[in-house]
Scaffold this motif. Structure first.
Motif, PDB file in Angstrom:
ATOM      1  N   ALA A 498       0.871  -1.186   0.000  1.00 14.46           N
ATOM      2  CA  ALA A 498       0.000   0.000   0.000  1.00 14.46           C
ATOM      3  C   ALA A 498       0.898   1.223   0.000  1.00 14.46           C
ATOM      4  O   ALA A 498       1.878   1.285   0.741  1.00 14.46           O
ATOM      5  CB  ALA A 498      -0.914   0.004   1.215  1.00 14.46           C
ATOM      6  N   GLN A 502      -2.643   6.548  -0.735  1.00 17.69           N
ATOM      7  CA  GLN A 502      -3.770   5.659  -1.010  1.00 17.69           C
ATOM      8  C   GLN A 502      -4.640   5.530   0.243  1.00 17.69           C
ATOM      9  O   GLN A 502      -4.130   5.517   1.360  1.00 17.69           O
ATOM     10  CB  GLN A 502      -3.270   4.291  -1.472  1.00 17.69           C
ATOM     11  N   LYS A 503      -5.960   5.404   0.027  1.00 16.31           N
ATOM     12  CA  LYS A 503      -6.905   5.370   1.141  1.00 16.31           C
ATOM     13  C   LYS A 503      -7.624   4.024   1.187  1.00 16.31           C
ATOM     14  O   LYS A 503      -8.056   3.502   0.148  1.00 16.31           O
ATOM     15  CB  LYS A 503      -7.929   6.495   0.992  1.00 16.31           C
ATOM     16  N   TYR A 504      -7.750   3.501   2.405  1.00 18.12           N
ATOM     17  CA  TYR A 504      -8.363   2.195   2.599  1.00 18.12           C
ATOM     18  C   TYR A 504      -9.308   2.237   3.799  1.00 18.12           C
ATOM     19  O   TYR A 504      -9.092   2.999   4.758  1.00 18.12           O
ATOM     20  CB  TYR A 504      -7.295   1.130   2.851  1.00 18.12           C
ATOM     21  N   ILE A 516      -6.506  -3.418   6.886  1.00 19.13           N
ATOM     22  CA  ILE A 516      -7.346  -2.749   5.891  1.00 19.13           C
ATOM     23  C   ILE A 516      -7.940  -3.807   4.974  1.00 19.13           C
ATOM     24  O   ILE A 516      -7.439  -4.926   4.869  1.00 19.13           O
ATOM     25  CB  ILE A 516      -6.532  -1.733   5.058  1.00 19.13           C
ATOM     26  N   TRP A 517      -9.039  -3.451   4.304  1.00 12.77           N
ATOM     27  CA  TRP A 517      -9.584  -4.327   3.273  1.00 12.77           C
ATOM     28  C   TRP A 517      -8.778  -4.115   1.998  1.00 12.77           C
ATOM     29  O   TRP A 517      -8.658  -2.982   1.508  1.00 12.77           O
ATOM     30  CB  TRP A 517     -11.058  -4.043   3.054  1.00 12.77           C
ATOM     31  N   TYR A 518      -8.247  -5.210   1.454  1.00 11.13           N
ATOM     32  CA  TYR A 518      -7.264  -5.126   0.368  1.00 11.13           C
ATOM     33  C   TYR A 518      -7.390  -6.399  -0.478  1.00 11.13           C
ATOM     34  O   TYR A 518      -7.219  -7.509   0.032  1.00 11.13           O
ATOM     35  CB  TYR A 518      -5.865  -5.019   0.983  1.00 11.13           C
ATOM     36  N   TYR A 586     -14.582  -0.533   0.762  1.00 12.93           N
ATOM     37  CA  TYR A 586     -13.496   0.040  -0.032  1.00 12.93           C
ATOM     38  C   TYR A 586     -13.785   1.510  -0.297  1.00 12.93           C
ATOM     39  O   TYR A 586     -14.946   1.909  -0.498  1.00 12.93           O
ATOM     40  CB  TYR A 586     -13.320  -0.731  -1.341  1.00 12.93           C
ATOM     41  N   GLN A 620     -10.211   2.032  -4.480  1.00 13.29           N
ATOM     42  CA  GLN A 620      -8.844   1.610  -4.165  1.00 13.29           C
ATOM     43  C   GLN A 620      -8.951   0.182  -3.665  1.00 13.29           C
ATOM     44  O   GLN A 620      -9.326  -0.073  -2.532  1.00 13.29           O
ATOM     45  CB  GLN A 620      -8.228   2.516  -3.104  1.00 13.29           C
TER      46      GLN A 620
END
Length: 638
Positions: A498, A502-504, A516-518, A586, A620
């Motif tokens: 990440a 970038q925003k999560y 984080i959700w990824y 997200y 994202q």
């Protein structure tokens, strides 16, 4: 020629300027600048400001920049900084990214030039060695020696221009302009104006060696701009360029040429923004010298981008009109709605770095483009090439990874006037990634040899684990590794990374870790309160609408089949090999139309923009952005 006479507007900075009344910090680096300035009769403020524009006073541990520049003064020795192929010439990515047409991969860059053929701006370390009597190795690795070398070059330029070694910083304008290495008046002037902006405003910074360096502000300095006329430089071909007045820009056009049998290059004609909006600005790294970069973009059988930026002095060349579509990002949906910026650089060193001069002119250009087209200045719209999604499942593994983990997004966005500051408390439901670049040095491998550790270096990317444990495996990217293997620490492996800005959406917190959700899973990164790697944010988030256990994720936002008129082949709306499951959230980058630009031929009369009724949201999703259908999701405040 406007840029050669206009006074540059100062860039917005996140850090307050130094004040004239603040005494310089004492330390060996500050003393090194003072000693070198005294030895060669160069005003201390001039030496400090030139160094700031080159390196922000960092030494980078003796490692070279992307153009083979060493140390705080960026003394260039580019013999080792020659890439075998530019980045559009290798890998599996089709820069055009339109599956309806044959793939367009880059052409051969040709023979690498011999060191003797390199321009003087890439060989300043040689001259510094002659002027100082110091060995080249000392100039490369010794900070004090490197600063002496830069002072010697400035003093020599002042003598050669017939000017005395004045104590007035304003009398050194011509020598500063020559230090840029520029071969045209506009770029030399732009560079010198930037240096004098630094002198007027002052600067204070903690360097990568941990030392505080201070340049007190001198708002009364008056540079003698007339000295640039004595440099004997050419006037650039600036007519036709689309650039802000505050940069040096010239027109070096990419060819639009037909080869026969339906083949043509190296871009597509369009009528943006009347035909389509411009929503993205894509940041690239050339992996080639400036001369090779220009040679390639003028090759009709190669590919194209809108602008190239030179590392040593920040000079800009425009190649494609902004209304037209360049072939650069590997995703036709993104290409059709973006502007591509190639920054001179090639990863010859594991911790290659970029000059302040290039960061500054790039930021000015991006601010101009964003204002002109209404592009939001955030990381969902100002993308790295490594943030552009593969358009289909089969292309994910071939997508490029530049500009990579060493691009300083935090500094870049501070120059854009959009620093990544907290918008919510430390327990917010959404976070913006923001490690401290210089101090954050995760292990990367594969810079020089496979699996070999890269030298430590600042990075804006955090590594993502399956559990809140540094020894836990890295999260998996099934698009990159369909067999389910873990991601790696490889410098080009974006599967568990990440990046700054970038925003999560936060999935969980535990101790000094944040999940984080990824890519459809929980991904953990170290985020201790004493050294946070992220700040709180307030943004809209989405989740699958009620009743859906999971929804597909797409690499492009193409219209539904019924939207295509007769004669325009329907483009498949195929999902990527990921799923967004119920309960996951997200961050929303924006609502975008289902749209396809049909441009199959050299003759533009058959070009069409197809728009559907179905809309998408950009999100994202992993290291790269992705798209989901509006009908599949529910959007709520973060």
């Amino acid at each position: 020629m406007v840029a050669s006479v206009a006074l540059l507007l100062p860039l917005v900075s996140a850090a307050p300027p130094a004040t004239a009344g603040r005494p310089p910090a004492r330390g060996s680096l500050q003393d090194d600048f003072a000693a070198a300035a005294a030895e060669y009769g160069v005003p201390r403020s001039v030496l400090l400001a030139v160094s700031y524009l080159q390196s922000r006073w960092d030494g980078h541990g003796g490692a070279p920049s992307v153009t083979g520049g060493y140390g705080p003064m960026h003394l260039t020795d580019a013999r080792a900084a020659l890439a075998s192929a530019p980045h559009h010439s290798h890998g599996a990515e089709d820069p055009r990214g339109d599956a309806s047409r044959p793939a367009r991969h880059g052409a051969d860059a040709g023979a690498v030039p011999a060191p003797s053929a390199l321009p003087e701006r890439l060989r300043t370390l040689e001259r510094a060695a002659r002027l100082t009597g110091l060995a080249p190795e000392r100039l490369r690795t010794g900070t004090a020696a490197n600063i002496r070398g830069g002072a010697a070059l400035l003093a020599a330029a002042q003598r050669e221009l017939g000017h005395p070694a004045s104590a007035d910083p304003g009398d050194w304008y011509g020598a500063v302009a020559r230090y840029s290495g520029a071969d045209d008046t506009a770029t030399a002037t732009t560079y010198a104006n930037d240096v004098y902006d630094v002198i007027r405003a002052g600067e204070r910074r903690v360097t990568d060696s941990g030392q505080v360096v201070v340049l007190p502000a001198d708002p009364e300095v008056v540079p003698d701009r007339g000295q640039v006329a004595g440099l004997g430089l050419r006037a650039p071909a600036s007519e036709g360029t689309e650039c802000p007045r505050t940069v040096a820009c010239e027109w070096i056009p990419a060819p639009y040429e037909e080869f026969g049998e339906g083949d043509y290059g190296n871009h597509d004609k369009a009528e943006r923004p009347a035909s389509q909006g411009i929503d993205y600005i894509v940041i690239h790294d050339t992996e080639a010298t400036w001369d090779v970069t220009l040679k390639l973009v003028q090759d009709p059988r190669y590919v194209s981008w809108h602008y190239s930026l030179r590392s040593s002095d920040g000079h800009i060349a425009q190649h494609v009109p902004l209304k037209d579509v360049g072939w650069h990002a590997g995703n036709w949906y993104v290409n059709a709605r973006s502007v591509g910026l190639e920054h001179e650089g090639f990863l010859v060193a594991p911790d290659a770095w970029y000059t302040e001069a290039m960061y500054r002119t790039s930021a000015r250009l991006v601010r101009y483009l964003a204002k002109r087209y209404g592009v939001p200045l955030d990381r969902q719209h100002v993308l790295g090439h490594d943030n552009v999604p593969g358009p289909t499942a089969g292309t994910v593994r071939g997508m490029h990874t530049d500009p990579g983990p060493y691009w300083d997004w935090a500094h870049y966005f501070a120059l854009l006037g959009r620093p990544f500051t907290p918008a919510a408390g430390p327990r917010a439901d959404v976070v913006t990634i923001r490690p401290r670049y210089a101090a954050h040095q995760p292990l990367y491998t594969g810079c020089a040899k496979p699996a070999e550790a890269c030298p430590p270096h600042g990075s804006g990317a955090v590594r993502l684990h399956t559990r809140p444990d540094e020894n836990a495996p890295l999260v998996r990217d099934v698009g990159l590794r369909p067999g389910g293997e873990d991601s790696t620490t490889g410098v080009n492996d974006t599967g568990a990374r990440a990046s700054t800005g970038q925003k999560y959406a936060v999935a969980e917190r535990r101790g000094g870790w944040t999940a984080i959700w990824y890519l459809g899973q929980k991904a953990w990164f170290a985020d201790p309160r004493t050294r946070p790697a992220a700040v709180g944010s307030r943004d809209r988030v989405l989740t699958p609408r009620e009743g859906l256990a999971e929804i597909p994720v797409y690499g492009r936002a193409y219209p539904e089949a019924s939207a295509y008129p007769a004669g325009v082949p329907v483009q498949a709306v195929t999902p990527l090999p990921y799923r967004l499951s119920a309960g996951q959230r997200y961050v929303v980058g924006g609502r975008v139309p289902g749209e396809y630009y049909y441009a199959p031929s050299f003759d533009t009369s058959g070009h069409r923009v197809v728009r559907g009724r179905e809309a998408y949201y950009e999100i994202q999703f992993g290291h790269r952005v992705a798209y989901v259908k509006e009908a599949d999701v529910t959007v709520s405040p973060g």
